[in-house]
Design an enzyme around this catalytic site. Structure first.
Site, PDB file in Angstrom:
ATOM      1  N   ARG A   1       5.710  58.734  23.786  1.00  9.19           N
ATOM      2  CA  ARG A   1       4.344  59.846  24.114  1.00  9.19           C
ATOM      3  C   ARG A   1       4.195  59.719  25.669  1.00  9.19           C
ATOM      4  O   ARG A   1       3.816  60.651  26.274  1.00  9.19           O
ATOM      5  CB  ARG A   1       3.346  59.720  23.078  1.00  9.19           C
ATOM      6  CG  ARG A   1       3.684  60.279  21.757  1.00  9.19           C
ATOM      7  CD  ARG A   1       2.403  59.971  20.776  1.00  9.19           C
ATOM      8  NE  ARG A   1       1.901  58.863  20.730  1.00  9.19           N
ATOM      9  CZ  ARG A   1       0.890  58.332  20.538  1.00  9.19           C
ATOM     10  NH1 ARG A   1      -0.262  59.194  20.201  1.00  9.19           N
ATOM     11  NH2 ARG A   1       0.418  57.005  20.497  1.00  9.19           N
TER      12      ARG A   1
ATOM     13  N   ASN B   1       2.709  61.987  17.688  1.00 10.36           N
ATOM     14  CA  ASN B   1       3.273  61.422  16.880  1.00 10.36           C
ATOM     15  C   ASN B   1       3.052  62.132  15.484  1.00 10.36           C
ATOM     16  O   ASN B   1       1.958  62.630  15.237  1.00 10.36           O
ATOM     17  CB  ASN B   1       2.916  59.946  16.423  1.00 10.36           C
ATOM     18  CG  ASN B   1       3.413  58.892  17.603  1.00 10.36           C
ATOM     19  OD1 ASN B   1       4.227  59.223  18.181  1.00 10.36           O
ATOM     20  ND2 ASN B   1       3.076  57.868  17.567  1.00 10.36           N
TER      21      ASN B   1
END
Length: 93
Positions: free
Chosen positions: A20, A38
């Site tokens: 990320r 996520n």
């Protein structure tokens, strides 16, 4: 050229490897807007918006991601453009 948007589902070893954070840096570096998060199933989901060529470049880079990642595949779907500023991490969904 008007902006385009793509919804990405990134599968493989993509959680716990700074994917990320890498996504935020890569997207911002290419001038894209959107978000990344996520998923409970172990995948990473992202919405990227901007110039079509820059999105294609992002998807190519995302196939590798950060060094510890192992991307199995990226499923990309064209979606309507949203009014977004910047690129951010969102909570897990």
């Amino acid at each position: 050229m008007p902006p385009v948007a793509r919804h990405l589902m990134i599968l493989g070893r993509v959680q716990g490897v700074f994917y990320r954070n890498w996504t935020v840096d890569a997207a911002r570096g290419l001038g894209l807007t959107g978000w990344v998060r996520n998923r409970m199933d172990g995948s990473v989901e992202a919405l990227v918006q901007g110039d079509a060529d820059m999105i294609d470049r992002f998807v190519t880079l995302a196939q590798d991601g950060p060094p510890a990642a192992n991307v199995a595949r990226i499923d990309a779907t064209d979606v309507p453009v949203e009014a977004l500023n910047g690129f951010e991490k969102k909570p897990t969904a």
